[in-house]
Design a protein around this motif. Structure first.
Motif, PDB file in Angstrom:
ATOM      1  N   ARG A 247       0.824  -1.218   0.000  1.00  0.00           N
ATOM      2  CA  ARG A 247       0.000   0.000   0.000  1.00  0.00           C
ATOM      3  C   ARG A 247       0.854   1.263   0.000  1.00  0.00           C
ATOM      4  O   ARG A 247       0.722   2.114   0.902  1.00  0.00           O
ATOM      5  CB  ARG A 247      -0.913   0.017   1.239  1.00  0.00           C
ATOM      6  N   THR A 250      -0.531   4.678   0.904  1.00  0.00           N
ATOM      7  CA  THR A 250      -0.830   5.146   2.267  1.00  0.00           C
ATOM      8  C   THR A 250       0.421   5.655   2.988  1.00  0.00           C
ATOM      9  O   THR A 250       0.400   5.844   4.205  1.00  0.00           O
ATOM     10  CB  THR A 250      -1.463   4.021   3.115  1.00  0.00           C
ATOM     11  N   THR A 370      -9.551  -0.703   5.155  1.00  0.00           N
ATOM     12  CA  THR A 370      -8.568  -1.413   4.329  1.00  0.00           C
ATOM     13  C   THR A 370      -8.980  -1.573   2.874  1.00  0.00           C
ATOM     14  O   THR A 370      -8.276  -2.210   2.107  1.00  0.00           O
ATOM     15  CB  THR A 370      -8.295  -2.812   4.916  1.00  0.00           C
ATOM     16  N   CYS A 372      -8.973  -1.148  -0.760  1.00  0.00           N
ATOM     17  CA  CYS A 372      -7.951  -0.516  -1.591  1.00  0.00           C
ATOM     18  C   CYS A 372      -8.433  -0.273  -3.015  1.00  0.00           C
ATOM     19  O   CYS A 372      -7.657  -0.053  -3.920  1.00  0.00           O
ATOM     20  CB  CYS A 372      -6.645  -1.290  -1.549  1.00  0.00           C
ATOM     21  N   PRO A 388      -7.175   4.870  -4.463  1.00  0.00           N
ATOM     22  CA  PRO A 388      -5.963   4.100  -4.139  1.00  0.00           C
ATOM     23  C   PRO A 388      -5.217   3.508  -5.345  1.00  0.00           C
ATOM     24  O   PRO A 388      -3.991   3.632  -5.396  1.00  0.00           O
ATOM     25  CB  PRO A 388      -6.470   3.036  -3.172  1.00  0.00           C
ATOM     26  N   LYS A 392      -1.369   4.542  -6.000  1.00  0.00           N
ATOM     27  CA  LYS A 392      -0.258   3.581  -5.938  1.00  0.00           C
ATOM     28  C   LYS A 392       0.712   3.825  -7.085  1.00  0.00           C
ATOM     29  O   LYS A 392       1.928   3.849  -6.897  1.00  0.00           O
ATOM     30  CB  LYS A 392      -0.796   2.140  -6.056  1.00  0.00           C
TER      31      LYS A 392
END
Length: 810
Positions: A247, A250, A370, A372, A388, A392
RNA sequence: GCCGAAGUGGCGGAAUGGCAGACGCGGCGGAUUCAAAAUCCGCGGUCCUCACGGGCGUGUGGGUUCAACUCCCACCUUCGGCACCA
């Protein structure tokens, strides 16, 4: 005349032996099938009912295929290294080789008594020096390719027992047997670099005809995950460490970092104030087996006193040590994002660390968010507003640009610890230089483990030394270390020491399917011609308990051999089927302690091999878990006896239409069912045929011949006996499988149901291809139907020829 | 917790969109037998009904369809595997 199974079965078994009936032969240009069973470990207990289940299934396919004029390779052998023989040797002093040969003899007798059509001329035994030679040869290929190497591995060493224990043999820091203390201690081990093949082991699962669950399990075991590796600098210290995360989006939410207790940086960055606490914690974790650690999910950890710098926002983050981070995965260090990772969230809660939300969508004060896929990045600088997946990509590109991190693929799969400190296994064909004043067998010496040398291929097999005592002993080098005359040798005036570790039981089973294609080759492990002729394995049948390890290890070796040009396919096993477990009569797993074990020998004795085969196939679908029920055996005994009675009757050339059609239907059904491995329904179809023929005396010759041929894959002794009685001199093993006439295999009139409003009210007999008008007329004429149509308006009329009629009423 | 497989008569199971329960076990009735075993023939989801016939029925609850054991959604149970893998 009743069926005397003892006489008849032994007679046919002898016939097959004497005539070499099942010798595999390859004819140029013909189709072939390599039909393989997972070969057994020949235990002292002999065959259990689980063995004949899979073995009968493959035997049916093999016998059927031969009758279909396909070249069949159907071999059997012994996975004969292994602990029980060694344990027995320790207790009684009987050499494991002796026990092993006795057990093999028992297994072979039992398998032969069941009438399996193996090509016994290809029998292999993994403990045979002629086999060991090639197992060692393959090891050397791995060694020369850099795929076999030594490493210090932390193992569970029990000094009292003088042995290394598997994780599951350690309970709460004590040995399962005897409750002796166990230390976690680094020990030199041989490793195989299976991780180098992780990507191919995963991606090449694609296209295999394997059970879905097994593919999933292999995939999960390999555990590929994509993410990024990011470097964190330690503040006021010149060290830095890398973390792996899936991740990276984050990153702005990282509020602390965690190092595994074994992480090398722990010792250097810990501040004096925290040193005692950290040292204590590290020492305690060290002696907890990994399984033990995992058993308690409560988070523990200690602050090191040091801080790292978040590379994207320069924020200081405290560095903790905690055993929920594993040294063996990734980099042994993580960035903790408690807002978006459950484990980090729990840890943060337990130790009062800040929880920051950087992906909107949940409530991070209640639980980690959580997801994603959905959510929106916040408080994350340049990532704000992104989802997300997009974030990324953006952050990974940024990290790479700035030299702060890289994209990375990580696998759960670990390298394979390939050495065992045991006697009864293949010696690892490696030796090391020795420094010594004089004779190392009697004088102090140093073995240079860092300079491993391969035994010359021409010197293989490297045989096991004779020993009196097979106990592991107090030397972690294993029992072979005590055979000093074997271990130390002189070459060109220098002393050398052999490797004293042996290979694990997996080694022999990793490649046995390749030896079967050319088992007596004295100059090669197998010839390229044999490999071209028979590989790959077309059908592989065995227990689901090997879904991961054996199949993964074996695939790994095969790929290495593929890369070296020794085999032409990337995968060894094209199709895989797992037979389901057979439970005891009480519905529990069969075990000695429960006293519910069924011994197939007893059933063979009482009712015959064909009955064991028929019963195990008739119990239910091959893959299903199913309980043994002794009372059910009576059903297949009756079937076998009836088939024999009917088949032995005098015959007539005359045949009535109904019988003729049934014969053709049965030929079709049995053939199709064998091909989809639905043996229970194939047997059911044969029962229907026999029940029908019961009333016919004399019996039509066409039907009697079909019965003998069709029943033979399932009950080969019965088949041969009937076939011979019909006047045939030779075995039916290669007689063409009967063909069916499609026109005769279906009825030309069919009885179909008539529904009114979806409820069946009656049936009508119609021509197979009757048109709609005729069908409707017939249906309306049926009084049971007419009654329900009275006073109703018919909104719609459905007619599916040969299937159903339905009046949809208002 | 996550992943996978599976839930159908008294029992093992069959049917993968089209008459639910093929085939087998056990049970019941009959033939054979002095009798029994074995064998052979027949009957077997359940409820109501003397019967004819009808209602209900494939783990539970919804849905799609002329039609669902079968397809979709949610849940329950059993078995197998994995389990702090960042």
């Amino acid at each position: 005349m009743s069926y005397d199974h003892r006489t008849i079965e032994t007679r046919w078994q002898r016939y097959w032996d004497e005539h070499d009936t099942f010798r595999a032969r390859r004819r140029e240009g013909r189709p072939k099938l390599y039909i393989l069973d997972m070969f057994p470990y020949p235990s002292g207990a002999g065959l259990h009912v689980g063995h004949p289940e899979g073995y009968t299934a493959t035997d049916i396919v093999a016998r059927y295929s031969r009758m279909k004029d396909i070249d069949v390779l159907h071999p059997m052998g012994w996975d004969a290294f292994g602990l029980p023989a060694e344990q027995y040797a320790i207790q009684t002093g009987t050499h494991p080789a002796v026990t092993t040969q006795q057990n093999i003899a028992t297994f072979k007798r039992q398998l032969k008594s069941l009438g399996f059509s193996y090509d016994w001329s290809r029998e292999v035994d993994t403990t045979d020096p002629d086999y060991v030679r090639w197992t060692q040869w393959i090891f050397l290929q791995l060694f020369k390719k850099g795929l076999a190497f030594q490493d210090e591995v932390t193992v569970n060493w029990c000094p009292t027992l003088g042995t290394v224990l598997a994780n599951e043999e350690v309970i709460d820091g004590k040995s399962e047997r005897g409750n002796h203390p166990v230390e976690r201690r680094p020990l030199r081990q041989w490793m195989l670099r299976i991780t180098a093949y992780a990507d191919r082991l995963e991606s090449e699962l694609e296209g295999l005809d394997w059970p879905r669950g097994t593919l999933v399990m292999q995939k999960e075991w390999i555990g590929r995950s994509e993410g990024a590796e990011v470097t964190f600098r330690v503040k006021e210290h010149d060290g830095s460490f890398r973390i792996f995360t899936t991740r990276p989006d984050t990153l702005f939410g990282a509020t602390y970092c965690v190092l595994a207790p074994e992480h090398p940086l722990v010792a250097t960055i810990t501040t004096d104030a925290q040193r005692t606490a950290v040292d204590d914690y590290v020492a305690k974790s060290k002696n907890r087996a990994e399984r033990d650690r995992a058993a308690t999910k409560d988070k523990t950890g200690v602050f090191t006193g040091a801080f790292a710098e978040n590379p994207v926002n320069g924020q200081p983050v405290p560095i903790w040590v905690a055993d929920y981070v594993l040294m063996t995965y990734g980099t042994g260090a993580i960035m903790a994002v408690p807002g978006h990772d459950e484990r980090d969230w729990e840890f943060a809660k337990a130790f009062g660390l800040p929880i920051v939300e950087v992906v909107k969508g949940g409530d991070v004060t209640q639980a980690a968010f959580t997801d994603c896929e959905d959510g929106e990045l916040v408080e994350s600088g340049m990532l704000d507003g992104l989802r997300p997946p997009e974030a990324k990509k953006r952050i990974t590109a940024f990290l790479e640009e700035q030299g702060l991190g890289t994209k990375r693929v990580q696998y759960k799969l670990r390298d394979w610890v390939f050495s065992r400190q045991r006697y009864w296994g293949e010696p690892i064909p490696i030796y090391f230089p020795v420094s010594c004043e004089g004779d190392p067998r009697t004088s102090p010496h140093k073995i240079h483990y860092d300079q491993p040398l391969a035994v010359e291929e021409a010197e293989l097999p490297l045989r096991l030394p004779e020993l009196e005592d097979f106990k592991p002993g107090d030397d972690p080098a294993g029992p072979l270390a005590r055979a000093v005359d074997w271990r130390f040798f002189r070459k060109d005036g220098r002393w050398y020491a052999r490797e004293t570790n042996t290979m694990p039981q997996w080694a022999g089973s990793c490649w046995y399917y390749l030896r079967f294609i050319d088992p007596r080759n004295a100059t090669e492990a197998w010839s390229p011609a044999a490999e071209r002729d028979w590989m790959p394995v077309d059908l592989y049948v065995g227990g689901a308990e090997h879904a991961v390890l054996h199949l993964l290890y074996s695939r790994f070796w095969h790929k290495v051999l593929f890369d070296l040009g020794f085999v032409k396919d990337a995968e060894p096993y094209a199709r895989l089927v797992h037979q389901g477990l057979i439970l005891g009569e009480d519905g529990e797993k069969m075990s000695k302690s429960r006293g519910n074990v069924i011994n197939p020998d007893d059933i063979v004795q009482a009712h015959g091999a064909d009955v064991v085969r028929l019963y195990e196939m008739f119990m239910g679908p091959l893959e299903a878990v199913k309980p043994w029920q002794s009372t059910q055996i009576q059903g297949v005994v009756r079937f076998r006896d009836r088939a024999y009675t009917v088949g032995m009757r005098r015959t007539t050339e005359a045949i009535d239409e109904a019988t003729r059609r049934l014969v053709h239907k049965t030929i079709k059904k049995v053939g199709e069912d064998i091909e989809r491995m639905a043996f229970n329904t194939a047997i059911s179809a044969l029962m229907v045929l026999v029940n029908h023929l019961q009333a016919q005396d004399p019996v039509p010759r066409e039907a009697a011949e079909a019965l003998a041929l069709l029943v033979s894959p399932f009950a080969p002794h019965l088949g041969e006996e009937l076939w011979q009685n019909l006047g045939h001199a030779a075995t039916l093993a290669y007689h063409p499988w009967p063909a069916f006439d499609p026109a005769l295999a279906t009825d030309d009139t069919v009885e179909i149901g008539v529904q009114v409003g979806g409820k069946t009210r009656g049936t009508v007999r119609l021509a197979k291809d009757a048109d709609e008008a005729a069908a409707r007329e017939a249906a309306e004429a049926n009084p049971d139907v007419a009654r329900f149509l009275e006073g109703k308006t018919i909104k719609k009329f459905i007619y599916v020829p040969g299937r159903i009629l339905n009046f949809v009423v208002g």
